[in-house]
Motif scaffolding. Structure first.
Motif, PDB file in Angstrom:
ATOM      1  N   ALA A  23     -12.477 -11.944  -2.597  1.00 41.82           N
ATOM      2  CA  ALA A  23     -11.311 -11.696  -3.448  1.00 41.82           C
ATOM      3  C   ALA A  23     -10.194 -11.027  -2.661  1.00 41.82           C
ATOM      4  N   ALA A  24     -10.541 -10.101  -1.761  1.00 40.34           N
ATOM      5  CA  ALA A  24      -9.534  -9.432  -0.948  1.00 40.34           C
ATOM      6  C   ALA A  24      -8.821 -10.424  -0.031  1.00 40.34           C
ATOM      7  N   GLU A  25      -9.569 -11.357   0.529  1.00 44.04           N
ATOM      8  CA  GLU A  25      -8.955 -12.372   1.397  1.00 44.04           C
ATOM      9  C   GLU A  25      -7.970 -13.237   0.615  1.00 44.04           C
ATOM     10  N   VAL A  26      -8.345 -13.586  -0.625  1.00 45.86           N
ATOM     11  CA  VAL A  26      -7.464 -14.408  -1.457  1.00 45.86           C
ATOM     12  C   VAL A  26      -6.219 -13.615  -1.850  1.00 45.86           C
ATOM     13  N   LEU A  27      -6.393 -12.331  -2.140  1.00 44.89           N
ATOM     14  CA  LEU A  27      -5.225 -11.491  -2.436  1.00 44.89           C
ATOM     15  C   LEU A  27      -4.289 -11.437  -1.238  1.00 44.89           C
ATOM     16  N   GLY A  56       2.359  -6.050   5.421  1.00 42.35           N
ATOM     17  CA  GLY A  56       3.593  -5.366   5.058  1.00 42.35           C
ATOM     18  C   GLY A  56       3.501  -3.856   5.105  1.00 42.35           C
ATOM     19  N   ALA A  57       4.695  -3.229   5.090  1.00 45.78           N
ATOM     20  CA  ALA A  57       4.809  -1.779   5.224  1.00 45.78           C
ATOM     21  C   ALA A  57       4.225  -1.041   4.031  1.00 45.78           C
ATOM     22  N   ARG A  58       4.331  -1.622   2.824  1.00 43.02           N
ATOM     23  CA  ARG A  58       3.840  -0.912   1.641  1.00 43.02           C
ATOM     24  C   ARG A  58       2.319  -0.703   1.735  1.00 43.02           C
ATOM     25  N   ALA A  59       1.606  -1.712   2.205  1.00 42.81           N
ATOM     26  CA  ALA A  59       0.158  -1.580   2.355  1.00 42.81           C
ATOM     27  C   ALA A  59      -0.167  -0.525   3.405  1.00 42.81           C
ATOM     28  N   ILE A  94       0.815  -6.340  -6.162  1.00 43.46           N
ATOM     29  CA  ILE A  94      -0.584  -6.083  -5.791  1.00 43.46           C
ATOM     30  C   ILE A  94      -0.750  -4.638  -5.329  1.00 43.46           C
ATOM     31  N   ILE A  95       0.183  -4.160  -4.475  1.00 38.68           N
ATOM     32  CA  ILE A  95       0.098  -2.787  -3.987  1.00 38.68           C
ATOM     33  C   ILE A  95       0.209  -1.797  -5.141  1.00 38.68           C
ATOM     34  N   ARG A  96       1.135  -2.054  -6.058  1.00 43.02           N
ATOM     35  CA  ARG A  96       1.312  -1.157  -7.203  1.00 43.02           C
ATOM     36  C   ARG A  96       0.034  -1.117  -8.044  1.00 43.02           C
ATOM     37  N   ALA A  97      -0.585  -2.295  -8.268  1.00 43.44           N
ATOM     38  CA  ALA A  97      -1.812  -2.356  -9.054  1.00 43.44           C
ATOM     39  C   ALA A  97      -2.946  -1.624  -8.345  1.00 43.44           C
ATOM     40  N   MET A  98      -3.013  -1.769  -7.034  1.00 42.11           N
ATOM     41  CA  MET A  98      -4.050  -1.061  -6.280  1.00 42.11           C
ATOM     42  C   MET A  98      -3.848   0.453  -6.355  1.00 42.11           C
ATOM     43  N   GLN A  99      -2.596   0.886  -6.261  1.00 40.46           N
ATOM     44  CA  GLN A  99      -2.306   2.314  -6.380  1.00 40.46           C
ATOM     45  C   GLN A  99      -2.747   2.834  -7.747  1.00 40.46           C
ATOM     46  N   ASP A 100      -2.467   2.053  -8.798  1.00 38.32           N
ATOM     47  CA  ASP A 100      -2.873   2.459 -10.142  1.00 38.32           C
ATOM     48  C   ASP A 100      -4.394   2.574 -10.250  1.00 38.32           C
ATOM     49  N   LYS A 101      -5.101   1.625  -9.631  1.00 42.91           N
ATOM     50  CA  LYS A 101      -6.564   1.665  -9.671  1.00 42.91           C
ATOM     51  C   LYS A 101      -7.086   2.901  -8.938  1.00 42.91           C
ATOM     52  N   THR A 141     -15.701   2.568  -5.373  1.00 39.89           N
ATOM     53  CA  THR A 141     -14.554   1.782  -5.834  1.00 39.89           C
ATOM     54  C   THR A 141     -13.344   2.019  -4.934  1.00 39.89           C
ATOM     55  N   ARG A 142     -13.082   3.268  -4.589  1.00 34.41           N
ATOM     56  CA  ARG A 142     -11.954   3.599  -3.722  1.00 34.41           C
ATOM     57  C   ARG A 142     -12.127   2.967  -2.338  1.00 34.41           C
ATOM     58  N   LEU A 143     -13.366   2.906  -1.870  1.00 33.18           N
ATOM     59  CA  LEU A 143     -13.621   2.302  -0.557  1.00 33.18           C
ATOM     60  C   LEU A 143     -13.339   0.805  -0.590  1.00 33.18           C
ATOM     61  N   ARG A 144     -13.758   0.116  -1.661  1.00 32.54           N
ATOM     62  CA  ARG A 144     -13.506  -1.330  -1.753  1.00 32.54           C
ATOM     63  C   ARG A 144     -12.010  -1.618  -1.797  1.00 32.54           C
ATOM     64  N   ILE A 145     -11.258  -0.801  -2.528  1.00 34.52           N
ATOM     65  CA  ILE A 145      -9.802  -1.005  -2.583  1.00 34.52           C
ATOM     66  C   ILE A 145      -9.193  -0.757  -1.211  1.00 34.52           C
ATOM     67  N   THR A 146      -9.653   0.259  -0.519  1.00 33.10           N
ATOM     68  CA  THR A 146      -9.159   0.554   0.831  1.00 33.10           C
ATOM     69  C   THR A 146      -9.440  -0.614   1.769  1.00 33.10           C
ATOM     70  N   GLN A 147     -10.640  -1.146   1.707  1.00 25.85           N
ATOM     71  CA  GLN A 147     -10.987  -2.290   2.553  1.00 25.85           C
ATOM     72  C   GLN A 147     -10.137  -3.512   2.201  1.00 25.85           C
ATOM     73  N   ALA A 148      -9.848  -3.700   0.917  1.00 20.72           N
ATOM     74  CA  ALA A 148      -9.029  -4.835   0.508  1.00 20.72           C
ATOM     75  C   ALA A 148      -7.609  -4.709   1.031  1.00 20.72           C
ATOM     76  N   LEU A 149      -7.118  -3.470   1.169  1.00 21.03           N
ATOM     77  CA  LEU A 149      -5.763  -3.254   1.687  1.00 21.03           C
ATOM     78  C   LEU A 149      -5.601  -3.790   3.109  1.00 21.03           C
ATOM     79  N   ALA A 150      -6.709  -3.912   3.827  1.00 17.55           N
ATOM     80  CA  ALA A 150      -6.634  -4.454   5.188  1.00 17.55           C
ATOM     81  C   ALA A 150      -6.124  -5.882   5.204  1.00 17.55           C
ATOM     82  N   GLU A 151      -6.284  -6.591   4.065  1.00 19.09           N
ATOM     83  CA  GLU A 151      -5.860  -7.999   4.000  1.00 19.09           C
ATOM     84  C   GLU A 151      -4.405  -8.146   3.568  1.00 19.09           C
ATOM     85  N   ILE A 152      -3.794  -7.070   3.105  1.00 17.42           N
ATOM     86  CA  ILE A 152      -2.442  -7.157   2.555  1.00 17.42           C
ATOM     87  C   ILE A 152      -1.418  -6.847   3.651  1.00 17.42           C
TER      88      ILE A 152
END
Length: 327
Positions: free
Chosen positions: A253-257, A299-302, A270-277, A286-297
């Motif tokens: 899912a992170a790769e697709v994002l 741009g500067a915001r990620a 996507i970044i805003r939604a991740m921040q909310d989560k 849960t926080r670790l999975r979101i952090t790992q998913a950020l590696a696929e995003i």
């Protein structure tokens, strides 16, 4: 009334009337002046009662019991007749479907080939079913309806894969039938339908997958979300984020994002939604999975969000964020 006249008026052959007499079902009780046996009014009435019961599928023995035994209870017998009739109708419908499947064949060899393939699809051997699916692309082709029916009922993963491949080669001809499977009451059927539709690369298939995002079954929703994301359908983003947060196919899912985040507008959402989560949970996993998913995003915001996570209270989260930034 003599037997010949009874036969003419009732439509029951004289041979059958004599059989009824022999088994004690309908016996002529009167006698003519010449000594011939004669059917009385009551005998004729009983004959029509017997014929009526026979139209319900009753055997002669059951009909005799129903008429002769005062305490005869018909409920069980009628229930059995209903089951028998339903089975017969189902068999007739199956025969009709098979005839329709071979109806378009122009040569007798094609008819026999399709019949052989249909029989192979009913085999208990998964290998034989798979071989039948693959062979039909080289020999007598099965109808799309037959392929869809098999795909929606197949448990063997190898056979199911071959069926989906065959349907995908057809360019989406089976989508109408698959759409019916997508709203089935059976979860298993809906899962198979979603898997088959996901392999058909058409706009109609994409539209059907979008409707599956609201399915009550998580496996159907996840399959639809992952495929829609790969097709860059932004409506899949919330479902993909749920997959990451809930920890199912989170890497995929992170790769697709990441693919969807090529669009700056989508990336911002996507970044805003991740921040909310992240703000809504203290669960370290849960926080670790979101952090790992950020590696696929990209741009500067990620990167900014990852920089904040390097100071996270959980050492694993903070270390993972630091490692991602260093890369």
């Amino acid at each position: 009334m003599l037997i010949g006249e009874v036969s003419r008026r009732s439509g029951v052959s004289t041979r059958m009337l004599r059989h009824y007499d022999a088994v004690g079902l309908v016996k002529p009780t009167g006698r003519t002046s010449s000594g011939y046996r004669e059917y009385s009014t009551d005998d004729i009435r009983r004959l029509f009662q017997v014929e009526s019961l026979r139209t319900l599928g009753m055997s002669l023995n059951d009909a005799k019991r129903a008429l002769d035994e005062p305490d005869f209870a018909p409920a069980d017998l009628v229930a059995e007749l209903i089951r028998h009739t339903k089975a017969r109708i189902a068999a007739e419908e199956e025969l009709l479907e098979n005839l329709e499947r071979v109806g378009g064949a122009s040569q007798w060899e094609d008819v026999m080939g399709i019949v052989s393939l249909l029989r192979a699809l009913e085999s208990e051997s998964g290998a034989r079913r798979q071989q039948a699916v693959l062979a039909q692309n080289e020999g007598a082709p099965l109808s799309v309806e037959a392929l869809v029916e098999a795909a929606l009922s197949e448990d063997d993963l190898n056979v199911a894969g071959a069926l989906r491949w065959s349907l995908a080669r057809g360019g989406g001809e089976g989508l109408t039938a698959l759409a019916v499977g997508l709203v089935s009451e059976s979860v298993a059927v809906r899962r198979r339908a979603a898997a088959a539709i996901a392999e058909i690369p058409t706009a109609e298939a994409t539209s059907l997958l979008t409707t599956a995002l609201t399915d009550c079954d998580v496996a159907v929703r996840d399959r639809a979300a992952l495929e829609l994301g790969a097709r860059r359908v932004v409506e899949a983003v919330p479902a993909l984020l749920r997959i990451v947060v809930e920890g199912r196919s989170d890497v995929e899912a992170a790769e697709v994002l990441g693919l969807l985040a090529d669009d700056p507008t989508v990336s911002r959402d996507i970044i805003r939604a991740m921040q909310d989560k992240l703000d809504a949970t203290v669960d370290a996993a849960t926080r670790l999975r979101i952090t790992q998913a950020l590696a696929e995003i990209p741009g500067a915001r990620a990167r900014d969000l990852l920089a904040e996570l390097t100071r996270d209270g959980d050492r694993t989260v903070a270390g993972t964020a630091s490692a991602i930034l260093s890369l």
